[in-house]
Design a protein around this motif. Sequence first.
Motif, PDB file in Angstrom:
ATOM      1  N   ARG A 127       0.860  -1.183   0.000  1.00  0.00           N
ATOM      2  CA  ARG A 127       0.000   0.000   0.000  1.00  0.00           C
ATOM      3  C   ARG A 127       0.898   1.235   0.000  1.00  0.00           C
ATOM      4  NH1 ARG A 127      -5.234  -0.363   2.001  1.00  0.00           N
ATOM      5  NH2 ARG A 127      -4.991   1.710   2.937  1.00  0.00           N
ATOM      6  N   VAL A 153      -1.638  -7.323 -15.730  1.00  0.00           N
ATOM      7  CA  VAL A 153      -2.142  -6.511 -14.628  1.00  0.00           C
ATOM      8  C   VAL A 153      -3.511  -5.939 -14.982  1.00  0.00           C
ATOM      9  CG1 VAL A 153      -0.935  -4.453 -15.505  1.00  0.00           C
ATOM     10  CG2 VAL A 153      -1.573  -4.579 -13.083  1.00  0.00           C
ATOM     11  N   ARG A 154      -4.331  -5.761 -13.956  1.00  0.00           N
ATOM     12  CA  ARG A 154      -5.631  -5.120 -14.138  1.00  0.00           C
ATOM     13  C   ARG A 154      -5.667  -3.858 -13.274  1.00  0.00           C
ATOM     14  NH1 ARG A 154     -11.390  -8.093 -14.676  1.00  0.00           N
ATOM     15  NH2 ARG A 154     -10.064  -9.058 -16.272  1.00  0.00           N
ATOM     16  N   PRO A 156      -7.385  -0.432 -11.437  1.00  0.00           N
ATOM     17  CA  PRO A 156      -8.621  -0.241 -10.656  1.00  0.00           C
ATOM     18  C   PRO A 156      -9.808   0.078 -11.565  1.00  0.00           C
ATOM     19  CG  PRO A 156      -6.789   0.927  -9.646  1.00  0.00           C
ATOM     20  CD  PRO A 156      -6.293   0.433 -10.965  1.00  0.00           C
ATOM     21  N   ASP A 161      -7.641  -7.114 -18.506  1.00  0.00           N
ATOM     22  CA  ASP A 161      -6.228  -7.044 -18.150  1.00  0.00           C
ATOM     23  C   ASP A 161      -5.422  -6.432 -19.299  1.00  0.00           C
ATOM     24  OD1 ASP A 161      -6.836  -8.407 -15.791  1.00  0.00           O
ATOM     25  OD2 ASP A 161      -6.508 -10.369 -16.739  1.00  0.00           O
ATOM     26  N   ASP A 185      -6.904  -0.728  -6.247  1.00  0.00           N
ATOM     27  CA  ASP A 185      -6.130  -1.965  -6.357  1.00  0.00           C
ATOM     28  C   ASP A 185      -5.617  -2.197  -7.774  1.00  0.00           C
ATOM     29  OD1 ASP A 185      -6.379  -2.689  -3.696  1.00  0.00           O
ATOM     30  OD2 ASP A 185      -8.290  -3.722  -4.035  1.00  0.00           O
ATOM     31  N   TRP A 186      -4.307  -2.358  -7.903  1.00  0.00           N
ATOM     32  CA  TRP A 186      -3.679  -2.827  -9.140  1.00  0.00           C
ATOM     33  C   TRP A 186      -3.322  -4.297  -8.915  1.00  0.00           C
ATOM     34  CZ3 TRP A 186      -2.510   0.070 -13.611  1.00  0.00           C
ATOM     35  CH2 TRP A 186      -2.833   1.425 -13.536  1.00  0.00           C
ATOM     36  N   THR A 187      -3.936  -5.176  -9.693  1.00  0.00           N
ATOM     37  CA  THR A 187      -3.798  -6.615  -9.443  1.00  0.00           C
ATOM     38  C   THR A 187      -2.997  -7.291 -10.555  1.00  0.00           C
ATOM     39  OG1 THR A 187      -5.917  -6.657  -8.277  1.00  0.00           O
ATOM     40  CG2 THR A 187      -5.036  -8.774  -9.045  1.00  0.00           C
ATOM     41  N   SER A 189      -1.844 -10.758 -12.137  1.00  0.00           N
ATOM     42  CA  SER A 189      -2.317 -12.143 -12.142  1.00  0.00           C
ATOM     43  C   SER A 189      -1.447 -13.076 -12.979  1.00  0.00           C
ATOM     44  CB  SER A 189      -3.756 -12.202 -12.668  1.00  0.00           C
ATOM     45  OG  SER A 189      -3.813 -11.697 -13.997  1.00  0.00           O
ATOM     46  N   GLN A 208      -0.132 -14.043  -8.152  1.00  0.00           N
ATOM     47  CA  GLN A 208      -1.162 -13.140  -7.630  1.00  0.00           C
ATOM     48  C   GLN A 208      -0.532 -12.164  -6.643  1.00  0.00           C
ATOM     49  OE1 GLN A 208      -4.331 -13.476  -8.777  1.00  0.00           O
ATOM     50  NE2 GLN A 208      -5.082 -11.654  -7.728  1.00  0.00           N
ATOM     51  N   THR A 210      -1.324  -7.779  -5.224  1.00  0.00           N
ATOM     52  CA  THR A 210      -2.104  -6.549  -5.378  1.00  0.00           C
ATOM     53  C   THR A 210      -1.345  -5.377  -4.763  1.00  0.00           C
ATOM     54  OG1 THR A 210      -4.196  -7.748  -5.324  1.00  0.00           O
ATOM     55  CG2 THR A 210      -4.272  -5.390  -4.857  1.00  0.00           C
ATOM     56  N   PHE A 212      -2.039  -1.480  -3.689  1.00  0.00           N
ATOM     57  CA  PHE A 212      -3.105  -0.490  -3.435  1.00  0.00           C
ATOM     58  C   PHE A 212      -2.501   0.907  -3.445  1.00  0.00           C
ATOM     59  CE2 PHE A 212      -5.725   2.186  -0.656  1.00  0.00           C
ATOM     60  CZ  PHE A 212      -6.947   2.048  -1.278  1.00  0.00           C
TER      61      PHE A 212
END
Length: 218
Positions: A127, A153-154, A156, A161, A185-187, A189, A208, A210, A212
């Motif tokens: 974070r 990446v996805r 917010p 993706d 959140d940037w996730t 995967s 995985q 994330t 923030f």
Amino acid sequence: MRNRFSGNGYVAAGPVPNFGIGILVGAENLIEDNIVTGNLTGLRLNATATSNVIRGNTIAGNPPILVANNAPENAAFGFDILNLSSAEANAFENNLCITAMNAPCANLKPTADVIPVVTSIVFDPARLATRGSFKATLSGSNLTSATYFDIRVRAPRASSDEVVLNWQQGPSASHTVPQGTALGDWTVSGARAHLDANDHSGPLAPVQATLFVFVSPF
């Protein structure tokens, strides 16, 4: 693309330094996944060849038996790999060969010991505010400071993706979140490790993590 090099060299007596592949004066070349057979010399590197990578080649039957039996004076050149450069000037990895001078030959590694693979990614901190910095650390096998990483990446509130190519080089690196980055959140995967900056053909390994991103009140 796999290439095949064969039939270079002569039975005639006399030192004829002919070869299938040669680096006479060159640096930072990649010779990979070739078949080299039936030449007086399979692969020749001169003393001035440096920082080249020879990987995953099949270099055998150099010279062919006819040349070996009928031109013994060519014996100085009769190797699958003839490396005239200094020790460690060039890198030899996972080549299948029988005879070599100043180059490894016998220890053929399985593919699993050569290909870089990512198994996890960690953000520290996970974070942070915009304009802050974080460290991304990727773990797995056969990862070095020369390894490139692509990530899936996805962003917010995004519905799909995106894949970021060559996002990082080396298993651990610092990144700065620029002003104006989308908050939330940037996730990540998926991640792909590769040695060639232009080769993005391998699959993305499922990972995985994330990150923030928020706006600092200060």
